[in-house]
Motif scaffolding. Structure first.
Motif, mmCIF file in Angstrom:
data_model
loop_
_atom_site.group_PDB
_atom_site.id
_atom_site.type_symbol
_atom_site.label_atom_id
_atom_site.label_comp_id
_atom_site.label_asym_id
_atom_site.label_seq_id
_atom_site.Cartn_x
_atom_site.Cartn_y
_atom_site.Cartn_z
ATOM 1 N N CYS A 3 0.836 -1.200 0.000
ATOM 2 C CA CYS A 3 0.000 0.000 0.000
ATOM 3 C C CYS A 3 0.873 1.253 0.000
ATOM 4 O O CYS A 3 1.719 1.418 0.877
ATOM 5 N N GLN A 5 -0.105 4.370 0.462
ATOM 6 C CA GLN A 5 -0.589 5.407 1.361
ATOM 7 C C GLN A 5 -0.343 5.021 2.818
ATOM 8 O O GLN A 5 -0.179 3.859 3.153
ATOM 9 N N GLU A 122 5.543 8.861 0.749
ATOM 10 C CA GLU A 122 4.385 8.761 1.610
ATOM 11 C C GLU A 122 4.789 8.106 2.936
ATOM 12 O O GLU A 122 5.590 7.178 2.943
ATOM 13 N N THR A 268 3.150 15.411 8.241
ATOM 14 C CA THR A 268 4.004 14.228 8.088
ATOM 15 C C THR A 268 5.272 14.416 8.893
ATOM 16 O O THR A 268 5.993 15.397 8.731
ATOM 17 N N GLN A 273 2.131 9.849 9.642
ATOM 18 C CA GLN A 273 1.260 10.966 9.288
ATOM 19 C C GLN A 273 0.426 11.261 10.532
ATOM 20 O O GLN A 273 -0.405 10.458 10.948
#
Length: 394
Positions: A3, A5, A122, A268, A273
């Protein structure tokens, strides 16, 4: 797939386990494919039937079927080792490439993450900052992330047992097949220990910076301690005048504007995050409550003063209603009427200061209670009413 994200911890664990299961499934398909190739080759070269008297261990090991089982062991061994090493590599590299080489926390709305390349990265995890018992707390607690990663490493290693089960089924009927000597990485092996240490160092850096970021929110610490009413009561106890209360209201409005314009929803910090949505909403709500509490203080203080002014006007009115029956009473009433304008001027000055309180409240688009508003208009016309009565009496 991995993933790209950031995910909350529970979703990250679920996604990672699904990824591991997918890898196991693909490896199993590849394993079966290779076994099938060997099996077809054995079937093409198999000369049946074997003589039962000649079917001994040496014959078995040299037979096509014995060689088939031996190749099965080699394939299983190869898949296990490659699978574990590839899984360790992917796990480390995937997190490492998303981990900045440095993190600079300048303020609550300015955090800089520096990477080896200019490509955007990310974060891996989502962590929430909430206000619990008037304190800023991370949800989930930060130590859970290191624990969760170690659990996923253990899960990934344990998932390789599927191949052991395949091998066990194949070898059950082959009593003469040599037991393979596996040299597989386990939880105490050097690759896995190194992996865990490297990941812990990455997460510890991000956690350190998360705590540093929270320290940058100390400017809002007074909002976290005590209620809005307590704040208003402190001003009242300090005998704050209108200017002090207006200054306090102006500071609240400034903070509201700062939060609205500059306070981030998310930021971030390294591998995390940080979701600040709850804190942002709570701070705005507490500031609004504080503003309303200060305005309510103005209303309360002004209402008390208006009642005192009403008593002063009532006393003047009642004095004018008196009918003097003696010369002394008549002289006293005339002296009162002669000094009436000065008395009215003094009370009117107090009333004008009270009206400034109410003007401040109305400037904030807050309605004045009907009872107090009616009293205001009554007091506005009271001076003229008293002067008219004094003229009639004299």
């Amino acid at each position: 797939t991995i993933c790209p994200q950031a995910l909350p911890l529970d979703q990250w664990q679920r996604h990672h386990r699904n990824y591991e299961k997918s890898m196991v499934s693909k490896a199993r398909v590849k394993f079966v494919s290779q076994i099938s190739t060997v099996l077809f080759d054995v079937i093409r070269n198999l000369n049946l039937p074997y003589s039962l008297t000649e079917f001994n261990k040496s014959v078995y090991l040299e037979s096509p079927f014995g060689r088939f089982v031996g190749l099965c062991n080699q394939i299983i061994q190869s898949h296990l080792v490659d699978f574990i090493e590839n899984s360790i590599f992917w796990f480390k590299e995937n997190i490492k490439e998303r981990n900045p080489i440095s993190i600079d926390v300048q303020s609550f709305n300015s955090v800089s993450n520096v990477f080896n390349t200019i490509e955007p990265r990310e974060p891996v995890f989502i962590v929430y900052l909430e206000i619990i018992d008037n304190k800023l707390e991370f949800q989930p607690q930060l130590h859970h992330f290191t624990t969760a990663i170690n659990e996923e490493i253990e899960y990934a290693i344990s998932s390789f047992e599927d191949f052991h089960k395949i091998e066990t089924v194949v070898l059950k009927a082959m009593a003469w097949t040599p037991v393979p000597n596996y040299n597989l990485p386990d939880l105490e092996s050097e690759p896995v220990v190194t992996l865990k240490n490297e990941l812990k160092a990455m997460i510890d850096l991000s956690i350190e910076k998360l705590n540093e970021y929270v320290s940058k929110l100390e400017g809002f610490s007074d909002l976290l301690s005590g209620s809005a009413q307590d704040y208003a009561n402190k001003l009242k106890e300090s005998d704050a005048d209108l200017n002090k209360v207006k200054s306090a209201i102006a500071e609240v409005i400034r903070q509201q504007s700062e939060i609205h314009m500059n306070f981030p929803f998310k930021v971030t910090i390294g591998l995390f995050q940080l979701d600040l949505t709850v804190v942002r909403k709570e701070l705005r709500q507490r500031l609004n409550e504080r503003r309303l509490a200060l305005l309510q203080l103005l209303l309360s203080e002004s209402y008390d003063k208006m009642k005192e002014i009403q008593k002063s006007y009532d006393a003047m009115w009642n004095r004018l209603l008196e009918e003097p029956k003696t010369i002394e009473a008549l002289v006293s009433q005339r002296e009162f009427i002669e000094n009436l304008k000065n008395s009215l001027k003094e009370v009117a000055g107090e009333f004008q200061s009270v009206l400034l309180y109410l003007d401040t409240v109305e400037e904030m688009y807050v309605s004045i209670p009907d009872e107090q508003d009616n009293l205001r208009w009554e007091l506005i016309g009271y001076e003229k009413k008293i002067l008219q009565k004094a003229s009639d009496v004299s």
